[in-house]
Each structure stands twice: as structure tokens, then as C-alpha cells.
Design a protein around this motif. Structure first.
Motif, mmCIF file in Angstrom:
data_model
loop_
_atom_site.group_PDB
_atom_site.id
_atom_site.type_symbol
_atom_site.label_atom_id
_atom_site.label_comp_id
_atom_site.label_asym_id
_atom_site.label_seq_id
_atom_site.Cartn_x
_atom_site.Cartn_y
_atom_site.Cartn_z
ATOM 1 N N THR A 88 0.805 -1.415 0.126
ATOM 2 C CA THR A 88 0.000 0.052 0.055
ATOM 3 C C THR A 88 0.947 1.235 0.138
ATOM 4 O OG1 THR A 88 -0.330 -0.200 2.549
ATOM 5 C CG2 THR A 88 -1.908 -1.262 1.246
ATOM 6 N N SER A 89 0.225 2.631 -0.613
ATOM 7 C CA SER A 89 1.138 3.598 -0.651
ATOM 8 C C SER A 89 0.105 4.722 -0.431
ATOM 9 C CB SER A 89 1.436 3.817 -2.061
ATOM 10 O OG SER A 89 2.324 2.708 -2.525
ATOM 11 N N ALA A 121 -0.768 -6.898 4.265
ATOM 12 C CA ALA A 121 -0.239 -5.577 3.500
ATOM 13 C C ALA A 121 1.039 -5.198 4.065
ATOM 14 C CB ALA A 121 -1.509 -4.543 3.875
ATOM 15 N N VAL A 122 1.744 -4.735 3.114
ATOM 16 C CA VAL A 122 3.160 -4.304 3.304
ATOM 17 C C VAL A 122 3.139 -3.013 2.707
ATOM 18 C CG1 VAL A 122 4.260 -6.922 3.256
ATOM 19 C CG2 VAL A 122 4.362 -5.348 1.470
ATOM 20 N N ALA A 123 4.392 -2.181 3.466
ATOM 21 C CA ALA A 123 4.533 -0.861 3.007
ATOM 22 C C ALA A 123 6.149 -0.356 3.345
ATOM 23 C CB ALA A 123 3.661 0.268 3.896
ATOM 24 N N GLY A 124 6.892 0.040 2.462
ATOM 25 C CA GLY A 124 8.089 0.416 2.612
ATOM 26 C C GLY A 124 8.163 2.036 2.697
ATOM 27 N N VAL A 160 15.248 1.876 4.188
ATOM 28 C CA VAL A 160 13.886 1.790 4.088
ATOM 29 C C VAL A 160 13.255 0.919 5.173
ATOM 30 C CG1 VAL A 160 11.944 0.996 2.731
ATOM 31 C CG2 VAL A 160 13.984 2.188 1.486
ATOM 32 N N ALA A 161 12.414 1.229 5.866
ATOM 33 C CA ALA A 161 11.839 0.432 6.832
ATOM 34 C C ALA A 161 10.654 -0.342 5.978
ATOM 35 C CB ALA A 161 11.271 1.228 8.007
ATOM 36 N N TRP A 162 10.522 -1.529 6.382
ATOM 37 C CA TRP A 162 9.300 -2.175 5.975
ATOM 38 C C TRP A 162 8.430 -2.426 7.106
ATOM 39 C CZ3 TRP A 162 7.515 -3.148 1.292
ATOM 40 C CH2 TRP A 162 8.312 -2.773 0.079
#
Ligand SMILES: CC(C)(COP(=O)(O)OP(=O)(O)OC[C@H]1O[C@@H](n2cnc3c(N)ncnc32)[C@H](O)[C@@H]1OP(=O)(O)O)[C@@H](O)C(=O)NCCC(=O)NCCS
Length: 167
Positions: A88-89, A121-124, A160-162
Motif C-alpha cells: 500500500t502507498s 499488507a506491506v509498506a516500505g 527503508v523500513a518495511w
């Protein structure tokens, strides 16, 4: 705030404005690792990967006919076993941050995704980005990894934190 904000599925007609918002962050911040701004034609190609229903959606927040921000869910990686995971962004127009619009967008996005059979869901997040960390944590994401110096932009390396959450 006093002004009504409506969240809805994006249409092709929104793409020039979405490109304008995203290009601002490409040019001025490391939040996205794109380096060159997109043309509207390129962003229309990107938009073709999304639909008003299903796991991969683009939502916009609009006030008095002006789009102020957008959130989307996209394929995390192309291999099929990843199909139950989305990335997601979220990007608000620079003049519209810190007013709860991101919260409205993510609330609507995760509500929309609830019936799609998704699992993660993942986000960087390029660090530092206090607002982005705050909104992801607010929506139940927790930080699971830190990739160090994986991006190079503006003449330096960025971490970048995931983050991930259950769906
Ligand atoms: C990140 C972003 C989408 C958040 O949306 P927003 O509308 O600004 O956030 P909201 O007003 O809904 O607030 C959400 C949370 O972020 C916090 N927050 C907002 N702006 C902040 C700021 N400048 N510094 C620290 N925290 C901030 C709020 O306090 C709130 O925290 P809480 O839920 O713990 O109270 C928005 O700030 C943005 O578009 N930033 C620039 C683009 C970007 O970095 N996108 C993310 C890329 S990973």
C-alpha cells in the motif's frame, strides 16, 4: 476542518492530478525512489493495473472537486504465491497534509480490501518520515525490517523500513 472530504475510487480523469501530486514527491523527497517525474501518459499506463473493485485499487480524497490525496494497493511481487499480499502507498497533496486526509484514505482503502481474500499488507517507508510511520502504525502496521542504504537519491543513500499488517 469544516469542509467535506469525499473518498472514492479514482478514474482516468484523476490521473493528471495524481501525477502532479506524486511528481512533487519524486522531485522534492526521497519518499519514493522514482527519480524522474512521470508524464500523464506513463501514469495512465500505471493506472491500467488497478480497478474500482478487487485487490488492486486507487482511491482519491476530494474536496470541492479538487483531489487532495490518494492511496492505493498494488501487487507486492509478481510471483503468484504473493497474490494474497498487497503493497500500500499513500500520498497527500503537499498543501493538504496533517489534516486527517491520509487517515480517511487509509480507512477507506482497508475497508475496501477487507472482502478481497487478502492476508497481508506491506509498506516500505524511506526514513526519516515521521508522518508516514505514524499513519502506518495507526492502521496496525508494525515495523518488521530495516533495509539499510538500499536507495540512492539526491547524492546520498537512504534506509527503508518495511512495515506489515494482517488483513
Ligand atoms: C504520510 C501522509 C500520507 C499522512 O497523511 P496525513 O493526512 O498527513 O496524516 P493525518 O493527518 O491523517 O495523520 C495521521 C497520523 O500522522 C501524524 N502526522 C501527520 N503529519 C505529521 C508530521 N508532519 N509529523 C509527524 N506526525 C505527523 C498524525 O499526528 C497522525 O498520527 P496519529 O494517528 O498517531 O494521531 C502525508 O503526510 C503525506 O502525504 N506525506 C508526504 C508523502 C509521503 O511521505 N507519503 C508516504 C510515503 S511512504
Amino acid at each position: 476542518m469544516g469542509i467535506e472530504i469525499r473518498v472514492r475510487a479514482a478514474t482516468e480523469a484523476d490521473v493528471p492530478r495524481l501525477a502532479e501530486i506524486y511528481n512533487h514527491y519524486i522531485v522534492t523527497t526521497p519518499a519514493t525512489f522514482d527519480i524522474e517525474p512521470y508524464t500523464v501518459a506513463e501514469r495512465l499506463e500505471w493506472f491500467a493495473h488497478y480497478a474500482p473493485a478487487g485487490p488492486h485499487r486507487v482511491l482519491v480524497a476530494e474536496s470541492e472537486g479538487v483531489v487532495l490525496g490518494s492511496a492505493w494497493s498494488s501487487s507486492f511481487r509478481p510471483k503468484r504465491a504473493y497474490e494474497t499480499t498487497v503493497e500500500t502507498s499513500i500520498y497527500c497533496a503537499p498543501e493538504a497534509t496533517g489534516r486527517g486526509i491520509g487517515t480517511l484514505l487509509y480507512a477507506a482503502l482497508f475497508e475496501a480490501l477487507a472482502g478481497e481474500g487478502l492476508h497481508r499488507a506491506v509498506a516500505g517507508i524511506t526514513l526519516p518520515n515521521e508522518a508516514s510511520v505514524a499513519i502506518h502504525e495507526r492502521f496496525g502496521f508494525r515495523r518488521v525490517a530495516l533495509l539499510s542504504e538500499v536507495g540512492r537519491k539526491f547524492g546520498r543513500y537512504w534506509d527503508v523500513a518495511w512495515f506489515e499488517r494482517e488483513l
